[in-house]
Design an enzyme around this catalytic site. Sequence first.
Site: not given
Ligand SMILES: NC(=O)c1ccc[n+]([C@@H]2O[C@H](COP(=O)([O-])OP(=O)(O)OC[C@H]3O[C@@H](n4cnc5c(N)ncnc54)[C@H](O)[C@@H]3O)[C@@H](O)[C@H]2O)c1
Length: 354
Positions: A135-137, A161, A165
């Site tokens: 993430t950009d955070e 969080y 990350k």
């Molecule tokens: N949502 C955003 O805006 C955003 C932006 C940049 C980066 N990201 C990164 O992208 C990735 C996905 O984000 P998202 O928004 O889809 O998240 P989300 O919370 O919707 O999904 C996370 C998934 O990970 C699974 N999970 C959690 N713990 C687990 C474990 N111990 N073992 C196996 N599976 C597990 C959950 O069941 C879920 O399906 C993350 O790594 C997040 O940091 C998200």
Amino acid sequence: MKNILITGGAGFIGSHLVRLMVNKYPQYNIINLDKLTYAGNLENLKDIESYTNYQFVKGDICDYEFVMNLFREKSIDGVIHLAAESHVDRSIKDPFSFANTNVLGTLSLLQAAKNYWGESGREGFKGKLFYHVSTDEVYGSLEQDGTFFTEDTKYDPHSPYSASKAASDHFVRAYFDTYGLPIVISNCSNNYGSYQFPEKLIPLFINNICNNKPLPVYGKGENVRDWLYVEDHAIAIDLIFHKGKNGDTYNIGGFNEWRNIDLIKVMIKTVDRLLGRPEGSSETLITYVTDRAGHDLRYAIDSTKLHKELGWSPSLQFEEGIERTVAWYLNNKEWLNRVTSGDYQRYYEEMYKE
Ligand SMILES: NC(=O)c1ccc[n+]([C@@H]2O[C@H](COP(=O)([O-])OP(=O)(O)OC[C@H]3O[C@@H](n4cnc5c(N)ncnc54)[C@H](O)[C@@H]3O)[C@@H](O)[C@H]2O)c1
């Protein structure tokens, strides 16, 4: 035939990525490893669950023995790692889960990749890749001064969080530097689109506007975020996975900054219009609440490197993306109701009893 392990594929971004990869690469086996926490929902993947090049595996990335066996059993060639705890507010209440999943879970995957691919020495790393989605955070917060996060911006995370990350990013780079594990990292801005768990700003507010519930805005709503349509993020991940340079980092963002309050007003107008209400009438639902602790003021990504080196740009203008997104939540009330009531979990708990 390549066997690609996607972690967190039942979540918001993961489900879009799994759908893209399964449709685009019939020659790959896509293995979706997900623990199905509250954020994981297999309903997000109903349309592709019977595809022969797709498999779901329920499991925890933190369980090293389990992950190592999975690498062996499925002969994994590449990893795209998205599984994480992802909600900042939850990280403030329960930082340990974030350190556990995001840091130790990533470490367990890295160790399994290194040990499995490296069983016959470093030669075994050839043609393999560990792609970490971040993430950009991790970069911290910007002033309202027109500057951007680049790939060289110093890490300065402020929430549990973003700290978790950042730590996972450092571990991924450490495996590249120390063991020569082939890796790539991308740091993306805020995503929006279909199938996002309605604790996050955009689906939460669309749902509340529909149901005439208060819209809790942190502080004065002046925090700025850079919003990217989730399908454009998935396209960027696919591109970086196939063409990214070993050991490199790529920033992904849409050059699309919005103050929270302005974004909320756009959502209100769009929902009002699509529901046949007078446009803007739901602004009365806006309720200002105490600001989030350590709330970063502004995030803005410079994705020039990704554009120049790999030719990626967002395909969708924000106006069209938000229209599509609002329409999706309005047309998928059953999905939203099952997620907000918790029914989706009861159903899958039955299906995947341990
Ligand atoms: N949502 C955003 O805006 C955003 C932006 C940049 C980066 N990201 C990164 O992208 C990735 C996905 O984000 P998202 O928004 O889809 O998240 P989300 O919370 O919707 O999904 C996370 C998934 O990970 C699974 N999970 C959690 N713990 C687990 C474990 N111990 N073992 C196996 N599976 C597990 C959950 O069941 C879920 O399906 C993350 O790594 C997040 O940091 C998200």
